[in-house]
Design a protein around this motif. Sequence first.
Motif, PDB file in Angstrom:
ATOM      1  N   TYR A 336      62.908  16.420  79.894  1.00 42.84           N
ATOM      2  CA  TYR A 336      63.756  17.616  79.949  1.00 42.84           C
ATOM      3  C   TYR A 336      64.472  17.858  78.627  1.00 42.84           C
ATOM      4  CZ  TYR A 336      67.948  20.381  80.903  1.00 42.84           C
ATOM      5  OH  TYR A 336      68.949  21.304  80.849  1.00 42.84           O
ATOM      6  N   ALA A 337      64.517  19.126  78.234  1.00 45.19           N
ATOM      7  CA  ALA A 337      65.329  19.558  77.097  1.00 45.19           C
ATOM      8  C   ALA A 337      66.055  20.831  77.502  1.00 45.19           C
ATOM      9  CB  ALA A 337      64.465  19.806  75.867  1.00 45.19           C
ATOM     10  N   GLU A 338      67.278  20.981  77.052  1.00 46.57           N
ATOM     11  CA  GLU A 338      68.057  22.156  77.403  1.00 46.57           C
ATOM     12  C   GLU A 338      67.411  23.405  76.801  1.00 46.57           C
ATOM     13  OE1 GLU A 338      72.710  23.706  77.156  1.00 46.57           O
ATOM     14  OE2 GLU A 338      72.172  21.633  76.620  1.00 46.57           O
ATOM     15  N   THR A 339      67.343  24.463  77.596  1.00 50.16           N
ATOM     16  CA  THR A 339      66.710  25.707  77.149  1.00 50.16           C
ATOM     17  C   THR A 339      67.631  26.886  77.415  1.00 50.16           C
ATOM     18  OG1 THR A 339      65.584  25.800  79.296  1.00 50.16           O
ATOM     19  CG2 THR A 339      64.312  24.960  77.429  1.00 50.16           C
ATOM     20  N   LYS A 340      67.332  27.981  76.768  1.00 51.68           N
ATOM     21  CA  LYS A 340      68.104  29.224  76.901  1.00 51.68           C
ATOM     22  C   LYS A 340      68.079  29.722  78.342  1.00 51.68           C
ATOM     23  CE  LYS A 340      67.466  34.127  75.793  1.00 51.68           C
ATOM     24  NZ  LYS A 340      66.590  35.087  75.093  1.00 51.68           N
ATOM     25  N   ASP A 341      69.210  30.210  78.819  1.00 50.35           N
ATOM     26  CA  ASP A 341      69.288  30.900  80.095  1.00 50.35           C
ATOM     27  C   ASP A 341      69.316  32.401  79.804  1.00 50.35           C
ATOM     28  OD1 ASP A 341      69.736  31.875  82.588  1.00 50.35           O
ATOM     29  OD2 ASP A 341      71.684  30.900  82.897  1.00 50.35           O
ATOM     30  N   TYR A 342      68.330  33.126  80.302  1.00 56.28           N
ATOM     31  CA  TYR A 342      68.297  34.558  80.044  1.00 56.28           C
ATOM     32  C   TYR A 342      69.555  35.249  80.563  1.00 56.28           C
ATOM     33  CZ  TYR A 342      63.549  34.987  78.235  1.00 56.28           C
ATOM     34  OH  TYR A 342      62.433  34.917  77.431  1.00 56.28           O
ATOM     35  N   GLY A 343      70.067  34.752  81.693  1.00 55.19           N
ATOM     36  CA  GLY A 343      71.211  35.426  82.278  1.00 55.19           C
ATOM     37  C   GLY A 343      70.788  36.715  82.967  1.00 55.19           C
ATOM     38  N   TYR A 344      71.760  37.393  83.521  1.00 55.66           N
ATOM     39  CA  TYR A 344      71.497  38.621  84.272  1.00 55.66           C
ATOM     40  C   TYR A 344      71.965  39.820  83.459  1.00 55.66           C
ATOM     41  CZ  TYR A 344      71.741  42.044  88.060  1.00 55.66           C
ATOM     42  OH  TYR A 344      71.592  43.164  88.845  1.00 55.66           O
ATOM     43  N   ASP A 345      71.021  40.639  83.023  1.00 48.39           N
ATOM     44  CA  ASP A 345      71.358  41.803  82.191  1.00 48.39           C
ATOM     45  C   ASP A 345      70.341  42.918  82.480  1.00 48.39           C
ATOM     46  OD1 ASP A 345      71.992  43.659  80.247  1.00 48.39           O
ATOM     47  OD2 ASP A 345      72.386  42.151  78.707  1.00 48.39           O
ATOM     48  N   PRO A 346      70.540  43.665  83.568  1.00 51.62           N
ATOM     49  CA  PRO A 346      69.548  44.680  83.943  1.00 51.62           C
ATOM     50  C   PRO A 346      69.431  45.814  82.924  1.00 51.62           C
ATOM     51  CG  PRO A 346      71.504  44.809  85.347  1.00 51.62           C
ATOM     52  CD  PRO A 346      71.626  43.550  84.558  1.00 51.62           C
ATOM     53  N   ASP A 347      70.509  46.122  82.217  1.00 52.11           N
ATOM     54  CA  ASP A 347      70.415  47.161  81.190  1.00 52.11           C
ATOM     55  C   ASP A 347      69.474  46.747  80.062  1.00 52.11           C
ATOM     56  OD1 ASP A 347      72.271  49.048  82.330  1.00 52.11           O
ATOM     57  OD2 ASP A 347      73.851  47.629  81.829  1.00 52.11           O
ATOM     58  N   LEU A 348      69.586  45.488  79.632  1.00 54.25           N
ATOM     59  CA  LEU A 348      68.678  44.988  78.608  1.00 54.25           C
ATOM     60  C   LEU A 348      67.244  44.945  79.136  1.00 54.25           C
ATOM     61  CD1 LEU A 348      68.123  43.824  75.839  1.00 54.25           C
ATOM     62  CD2 LEU A 348      68.894  41.578  76.669  1.00 54.25           C
ATOM     63  N   ALA A 349      67.092  44.648  80.427  1.00 56.69           N
ATOM     64  CA  ALA A 349      65.756  44.639  81.035  1.00 56.69           C
ATOM     65  C   ALA A 349      65.102  46.011  80.895  1.00 56.69           C
ATOM     66  CB  ALA A 349      65.853  44.227  82.502  1.00 56.69           C
ATOM     67  N   VAL A 350      65.838  47.052  81.218  1.00 52.18           N
ATOM     68  CA  VAL A 350      65.296  48.410  81.105  1.00 52.18           C
ATOM     69  C   VAL A 350      64.963  48.737  79.648  1.00 52.18           C
ATOM     70  CG1 VAL A 350      65.847  50.853  81.383  1.00 52.18           C
ATOM     71  CG2 VAL A 350      66.455  49.230  83.184  1.00 52.18           C
ATOM     72  N   GLN A 351      65.815  48.321  78.724  1.00 50.22           N
ATOM     73  CA  GLN A 351      65.582  48.576  77.298  1.00 50.22           C
ATOM     74  C   GLN A 351      64.275  47.923  76.837  1.00 50.22           C
ATOM     75  OE1 GLN A 351      68.888  47.559  74.657  1.00 50.22           O
ATOM     76  NE2 GLN A 351      67.411  46.943  73.061  1.00 50.22           N
ATOM     77  N   LEU A 352      64.041  46.669  77.251  1.00 46.31           N
ATOM     78  CA  LEU A 352      62.828  45.952  76.844  1.00 46.31           C
ATOM     79  C   LEU A 352      61.578  46.606  77.428  1.00 46.31           C
ATOM     80  CD1 LEU A 352      64.135  42.291  77.187  1.00 46.31           C
ATOM     81  CD2 LEU A 352      63.316  43.358  75.077  1.00 46.31           C
ATOM     82  N   ILE A 353      61.682  47.070  78.659  1.00 48.17           N
ATOM     83  CA  ILE A 353      60.539  47.753  79.278  1.00 48.17           C
ATOM     84  C   ILE A 353      60.188  49.018  78.482  1.00 48.17           C
ATOM     85  CG2 ILE A 353      59.838  49.086  81.316  1.00 48.17           C
ATOM     86  CD1 ILE A 353      61.353  46.972  82.996  1.00 48.17           C
ATOM     87  N   LYS A 354      61.201  49.736  78.057  1.00 46.78           N
ATOM     88  CA  LYS A 354      60.960  50.946  77.258  1.00 46.78           C
ATOM     89  C   LYS A 354      60.380  50.590  75.894  1.00 46.78           C
ATOM     90  CE  LYS A 354      64.426  53.810  79.577  1.00 46.78           C
ATOM     91  NZ  LYS A 354      65.712  54.531  79.454  1.00 46.78           N
ATOM     92  N   GLU A 355      60.847  49.484  75.294  1.00 49.49           N
ATOM     93  CA  GLU A 355      60.300  49.029  74.007  1.00 49.49           C
ATOM     94  C   GLU A 355      58.828  48.639  74.143  1.00 49.49           C
ATOM     95  OE1 GLU A 355      62.712  45.918  72.464  1.00 49.49           O
ATOM     96  OE2 GLU A 355      64.505  47.161  72.246  1.00 49.49           O
ATOM     97  N   ALA A 356      58.441  48.213  75.337  1.00 45.92           N
ATOM     98  CA  ALA A 356      57.044  47.848  75.579  1.00 45.92           C
ATOM     99  C   ALA A 356      56.168  49.075  75.828  1.00 45.92           C
ATOM    100  CB  ALA A 356      56.955  46.894  76.768  1.00 45.92           C
ATOM    101  N   GLY A 357      56.794  50.263  75.872  1.00 43.76           N
ATOM    102  CA  GLY A 357      56.025  51.489  76.025  1.00 43.76           C
ATOM    103  C   GLY A 357      55.934  51.997  77.446  1.00 43.76           C
ATOM    104  N   TYR A 358      56.763  51.489  78.327  1.00 41.71           N
ATOM    105  CA  TYR A 358      56.762  51.918  79.729  1.00 41.71           C
ATOM    106  C   TYR A 358      58.126  52.495  80.088  1.00 41.71           C
ATOM    107  CZ  TYR A 358      52.842  48.563  80.202  1.00 41.71           C
ATOM    108  OH  TYR A 358      51.686  47.851  80.057  1.00 41.71           O
ATOM    109  N   SER A 359      58.157  53.229  81.172  1.00 38.74           N
ATOM    110  CA  SER A 359      59.413  53.456  81.881  1.00 38.74           C
ATOM    111  C   SER A 359      59.331  52.589  83.140  1.00 38.74           C
ATOM    112  CB  SER A 359      59.594  54.927  82.257  1.00 38.74           C
ATOM    113  OG  SER A 359      58.638  55.321  83.226  1.00 38.74           O
TER     114      SER A 359
END
Length: 517
Positions: A336-359
């Motif tokens: 085991y090694a400590e890793t990043k926790d994405y956390g909860y951020d639905p606004d950022l989720a929508v932004q990334l989806i749009k950056e990927a070329g989708y709505s």
Amino acid sequence: MFKKNVVASFLLILVMLLAACTEGTNVDGPSKKTEGSSDSDGGDKGALIIGFEADATTLMANHDVNYTTDTLIRNIYDPLIDREGKTGDFVPVLAEEWKNIDEKTWYLKLKEGVKFHNGADFNAESVKYSIDYILNEENGSFYRSRWANVSEVVVLSDYEVEIHTSVPFPSLIQRIAEDLLIMEPGYVEEVGIEKASREPVGTGAYTFVEWSRDNHLKLKAFEGYWQGKPQINEIEFRIIPEFSARMSAFMSGEIHMFKNIPVDSVEQFDSDEVKQVSSSRINYLALSNLVDGPLKDVKVRQAINYAIDADELLETVLNGYGTRITGPLSKINADYAETKDYGYDPDLAVQLIKEAGYSPEEISLTLDTPSGRYPMDSHIAQAIASQLQSIGLNVKVQVNEWGQHLEKIQKRETGDMYILGWGPAFDGQSTIENLFTQNAPYSSFYHEDIEKEIMEVNQLFNQDERHAGYAKIQEKLVEQAAWVPLWQQADLYAVSKSLNFSPRVDEKMNVFEMSWN
């Protein structure tokens, strides 16, 4: 802007509605036993009856990488090496000692005087035969990819073997402990694989009696067992797929034990009937880039990580029964090694989806889940779907029978996402190689550079270098959003007061370790 408290309230209402529709928690379901009832006190203490969530796919050793199959048949076959039930440390069984001769050679000294159920002697030839069964491509063993680096098993004497590997294979002892069970070569050759898969012969504490597929497996104590006659004479593994039906059977005294008490039903049991252990099993949401669809894009996978509030799921759906993980390994895992926790951020989720070329509304996903295999598994799937729908994604939940679920994963026929658990998970390789390489049966993710790095780290004998290598791989897998890591499973068992049973961290149900009180 999305408000976390609004989503959490919606999720809680959803879970309450789901729970209300679950047979095990329905007001017309089983009620808590009253004092003096004749239920799970064990009856005549004859046959131990264990309610089990799914049947074995085969009774052949070394064939199916499947917890349900493995748990049942380990009462029939013995391993060479096992793990201690509370610590996970290696302990000798049919192998008395083992050592590393060089980076490509391992030596094992075997126990003498052990008999198979049919009276044949256990010896080095049976070890060679059992490993060769895995390596023979014609047998179709799902363990084969885990043993691909083994080139030859050499019989040195009746009770000594050497295992030669094509490349350095420092984790071979893990593979032996977690995979290998010993078959009787003469019996398999005489009756054929088909019959041996239905009527097995091993050296284990229990011998085969009867198998009615998807109904029950009956075993009886092997009086000639090398560790002494078992204290419990007969076993019946009764196949009861639904949580509510297993719970009813326990409450009415039809079974003595079952695993995975519904977390919303724990209070219906007497406190001394509930046993809990932090399992070595991890649960996760696979985001498959092995099937065509939007999840081939790393930004979409990252978006899903941000859109799922795993902490909320753990608290509201599992009532806190579990330990949150943020990467592919739990803290109980040696690598085991400590890793990043994405956390909860639905606004950022929508932004990334749009950056990927989708709505978000353009994306339709399918989420496959079993029902009754893991704690609240189909409820978790529905709650995840709700969280993803709250940012606009279209998500369809597909509920599968357990055997069908595994087959769909193996054949790459699932939807974009699926719920799965993995364990026992004590070392990095047994998880990372099996779940993040292109050809492993249960893999959901492939990245050419990461797979190359996995194979290089797998060969490192230096433990510090190996640990550092797996740490980097864990970090990259999280960056690539290969999964949505969920939690280390908390195992809850309902156990009759008449039965002496201690849960193991590896989830095995070795009845030889049990006794009547």
